[in-house]
Design a protein around this motif. Sequence first.
Motif, PDB file in Angstrom:
ATOM      1  N   ALA A  26      -6.140  -3.785   6.320  1.00  0.00           N
ATOM      2  CA  ALA A  26      -6.696  -3.648   4.498  1.00  0.00           C
ATOM      3  C   ALA A  26      -7.010  -2.262   4.325  1.00  0.00           C
ATOM      4  CB  ALA A  26      -7.574  -4.634   4.697  1.00  0.00           C
ATOM      5  N   SER A  27      -7.134  -1.427   5.309  1.00  0.00           N
ATOM      6  CA  SER A  27      -7.388  -0.340   4.926  1.00  0.00           C
ATOM      7  C   SER A  27      -6.578   0.266   4.722  1.00  0.00           C
ATOM      8  CB  SER A  27      -9.012  -0.202   6.244  1.00  0.00           C
ATOM      9  OG  SER A  27      -9.673  -0.638   6.260  1.00  0.00           O
ATOM     10  N   TYR A  28      -6.574   0.999   4.022  1.00  0.00           N
ATOM     11  CA  TYR A  28      -5.169   1.777   3.388  1.00  0.00           C
ATOM     12  C   TYR A  28      -5.607   3.409   4.340  1.00  0.00           C
ATOM     13  CZ  TYR A  28      -7.506   3.259  -0.873  1.00  0.00           C
ATOM     14  OH  TYR A  28      -8.083   3.221  -2.023  1.00  0.00           O
TER      15      TYR A  28
ATOM     16  N   LYS B 139      -4.068  -1.417  -6.386  1.00  0.00           N
ATOM     17  CA  LYS B 139      -3.580  -1.190  -4.414  1.00  0.00           C
ATOM     18  C   LYS B 139      -4.841  -1.680  -4.359  1.00  0.00           C
ATOM     19  CE  LYS B 139       0.702   0.551  -3.791  1.00  0.00           C
ATOM     20  NZ  LYS B 139       0.847   1.976  -4.086  1.00  0.00           N
ATOM     21  N   LEU B 140      -6.166  -0.745  -5.037  1.00  0.00           N
ATOM     22  CA  LEU B 140      -8.095  -0.962  -4.332  1.00  0.00           C
ATOM     23  C   LEU B 140      -7.466  -2.718  -5.013  1.00  0.00           C
ATOM     24  CD1 LEU B 140     -10.221   0.798  -3.684  1.00  0.00           C
ATOM     25  CD2 LEU B 140     -10.460   1.774  -5.553  1.00  0.00           C
TER      26      LEU B 140
ATOM     27  N   TYR C 162       0.636  -0.927   0.224  1.00  0.00           N
ATOM     28  CA  TYR C 162      -0.234   0.196   0.088  1.00  0.00           C
ATOM     29  C   TYR C 162       0.644   0.909  -0.218  1.00  0.00           C
ATOM     30  CZ  TYR C 162      -4.831  -2.074   1.283  1.00  0.00           C
ATOM     31  OH  TYR C 162      -5.739  -2.921   0.701  1.00  0.00           O
TER      32      TYR C 162
ATOM     33  N   ALA D 248      -2.225   3.184  -7.153  1.00  0.00           N
ATOM     34  CA  ALA D 248      -3.494   3.606  -6.109  1.00  0.00           C
ATOM     35  C   ALA D 248      -4.759   2.699  -7.349  1.00  0.00           C
ATOM     36  CB  ALA D 248      -4.149   4.817  -6.777  1.00  0.00           C
TER      37      ALA D 248
ATOM     38  N   PHE E 107     -10.239  -8.137   1.959  1.00  0.00           N
ATOM     39  CA  PHE E 107     -11.472  -8.018   2.189  1.00  0.00           C
ATOM     40  C   PHE E 107     -12.749  -9.644   2.073  1.00  0.00           C
ATOM     41  CE2 PHE E 107     -10.595  -3.598   3.383  1.00  0.00           C
ATOM     42  CZ  PHE E 107     -11.344  -4.039   4.066  1.00  0.00           C
ATOM     43  N   LEU E 108     -12.526  -9.519   1.234  1.00  0.00           N
ATOM     44  CA  LEU E 108     -13.596 -11.431   0.286  1.00  0.00           C
ATOM     45  C   LEU E 108     -13.059 -11.665   1.083  1.00  0.00           C
ATOM     46  CD1 LEU E 108     -14.181  -9.999  -3.577  1.00  0.00           C
ATOM     47  CD2 LEU E 108     -16.040 -10.209  -1.426  1.00  0.00           C
TER      48      LEU E 108
ATOM     49  N   ALA F  24     -11.674 -12.294   4.299  1.00  0.00           N
ATOM     50  CA  ALA F  24     -12.897 -12.507   5.200  1.00  0.00           C
ATOM     51  C   ALA F  24     -13.472 -13.469   5.581  1.00  0.00           C
ATOM     52  CB  ALA F  24     -12.829 -11.011   6.185  1.00  0.00           C
TER      53      ALA F  24
ATOM     54  N   ILE G 185      -8.108  -5.876   9.562  1.00  0.00           N
ATOM     55  CA  ILE G 185      -8.993  -4.874   9.101  1.00  0.00           C
ATOM     56  C   ILE G 185      -8.571  -3.405   9.111  1.00  0.00           C
ATOM     57  CG2 ILE G 185     -11.420  -3.639   9.302  1.00  0.00           C
ATOM     58  CD1 ILE G 185     -12.528  -6.510  10.338  1.00  0.00           C
TER      59      ILE G 185
ATOM     60  N   GLY H  61      -6.574  -4.614  -2.221  1.00  0.00           N
ATOM     61  CA  GLY H  61      -7.607  -3.959  -1.800  1.00  0.00           C
ATOM     62  C   GLY H  61      -8.866  -5.241  -1.210  1.00  0.00           C
ATOM     63  N   VAL H  62      -9.867  -5.255  -2.044  1.00  0.00           N
ATOM     64  CA  VAL H  62     -10.925  -5.339  -1.890  1.00  0.00           C
ATOM     65  C   VAL H  62     -10.832  -6.855  -2.139  1.00  0.00           C
ATOM     66  CG1 VAL H  62     -12.885  -6.234  -4.167  1.00  0.00           C
ATOM     67  CG2 VAL H  62     -12.745  -3.951  -4.097  1.00  0.00           C
TER      68      VAL H  62
END
Lengths: 540, 166
Positions: A351-353, A279-280, A269, A276, A287-288, A290, A348, A283-284
């Motif tokens: 993972a949230s940049y 990276k996004l 990140y 970017a 979260f998946l 999880a 979490i 990032g998705v």
Amino acid sequence: MIDSGVRKLALSHLWVAFGAFGLASVLGLYQVLERSGVITAMQSPAVYFASVSTHGVLMAFVLTIFFIMGFGYVTAVSSLKTPLWNPAFCWAGFWLALAGTGLAALPLLIGRASVLYTFYPPVQANALFYIGATLLVVASWLWCVVMIVMHGQWKKAHPGEPVPLPMFATTANAILWLWTSAGVAAEMLFQLIPWALGLAATVDVGMARTLFAWTLHPIVYFWLIPAYLALYSFVPKAAGGRLFSHELGRAAFVMLLVFSLPIGFHHLYMDPEQGAGFKLSHGVGTFLVALPTLMTAFTVTASMEMAGRQRGGSGLFGWIGALPWRNPMVLAGILAAAMLVLGGFGGIVNASYAMNAMVHNTAWVPGHFHLIFAGTTVIMYMAIAYYIWPQLNGKALCSDKLPLIQLWSWFIGMVILTTPWHILGLLGQPRRISSVTYNSLLTLAWEPYELAMIVGGGVLTASALLFLHILAKSQRQSVTEQSFEIEYAEYFHPVTRVPALLNGFTVWNLIILALMLANFGYPIAQFFLVKTFGSTGWGY
Amino acid sequence: MHIDPLEKKWIYVVLAAIALFLGVIFYTAAVRNIHPPGHIETVDSASLHLGEEFAEDKLGARAQADGSVRVTLVAARYGFYPRDIRVPEGTPVTFRIASADVLHGVHVPMTNMSTMIVPGYISTVTTSFPKPGEYPMLCNEYCGMGHDHMWSKLTVVARERWNAAE
């Protein structure tokens, strides 16, 4: 029935794994002591960084690879109820992995490979370190071949029948590891080894970091899948119940395989060499992934609740108290879940940049991964060892009480170690410093937490040594009981047939290929498309 | 395939939670323009002193025409150069940093001024500092035996006390 050949093979792997673990634990205690600056005579960056590098390599590569290989052979033979495929090939894997470990250990232990387990070019280690680590990974591929072949042969012999869940999970892990390790193997073979041998003058650090990030996230799931396997197959059984949902278990393992691969850029990140947008997208995926973990949490909790109610527990939470807490597998499962909840919360944040920018590369990060790996994963490795040790040796454990003390102390030590680590991170302390020299008032706030970490490290090291003591003492007993059966949990909903998609991996491999091309194709290709500048090697 | 109704509900709850988290991230990215650093600009780290942007006389904090401030730094063992930087409070500050040797990272504790500094690439990060004071600027990536000693000083001063020439 596990025959004596497999028992010897498995015990050899497990002893290397746990021996490495014991040594690395002692190094860990040295590190918290050195870092705190309490004993001035101890201060030495050279020893500290050699120790951190060795601790990381032993824990992340040696403990895990040897444990997963050894336990995998046991799982294959006991869940499929077939003999081991090609024992000579399996032993070749063991000796190759051991040789690789030995080669890498030589420069590590004398401080000639203080580049941490993440390698960090352009800081350069002795070439033997890179070659040894690569051999270890290549050896683990032999294990992957054995798992995939045994899975395939069983399916051919039992057309239409569902592959037993433990073997399905193990094969998923073998396939996951082949995909995962391709990144670091490419970094080693095409970049670091030629460069360390002097065949290439420079290394593109951006590309090296990208290839390592390919490996760096799914490797965590490679470590974690055996722990999940135990949560699905051993914990409900040990609690006296059955597994709530078998099919969603298979779906969870498939999702872990597919979603954990194309998400490594959350480690990048804060890096300048990737854009970017990618990276996004990673990032998705982060979260998946999880989702399968939370599905696992549900299935395992439901199985435990049914077991607890069967044992007479009632009310909203009464079933928790009714569980057999004195069973090491059940206890480890509960403690692992507690650490997974805490560690998952931190994950979490990472993972949230936008939040990650506040904690990136601070002490928060080792706090996080020690909870997930050293906490959740390793405590399940310990419980698995307690469960299969009598089956591998034909002798009961030497004590009923000691394993409980050991598991509790591992949990308590981990909480005492990682809570201050998280706080230090929020207070801005960088990870990976051997002393605090900054002339800033901020550092005064760090001191009490550094001291608390010494207590955590002490408890953990004592617990690790107790673990080794229990295993050694149990194995040396003279009484033999001769039970070599491993039993897996039965299912609450009877299994008749499962969809083909949840009984094989061909389609999933194609989906992974597409996802990897989409998420890593251009990010790797860009290094060939734009003019980049390599770095010469640097000492440290 | 058998999925228990309770389990189905749980999966919906989990998916809703994930959608919420991702929704917040997409919102901040698309609407608030918050992105991780990553501009993929390359630079020859071995010849920074001969280059346009990172030669010694070009380093430091400079006011820009649009009122923002640009800070140009070289990260090298063991410091961020120049080692004493002053910036005005509450003003957008863009850091441009290149490494002259190995991998470094920079973090100003208690703020979101953070980026990796990778040899061969220019790191760009924009932020603003709401509170005046002295902040340490720490290297947060292992870079060699002197890594513990790698830090510089960042002073955030009231806007009227900031002098662009510094």
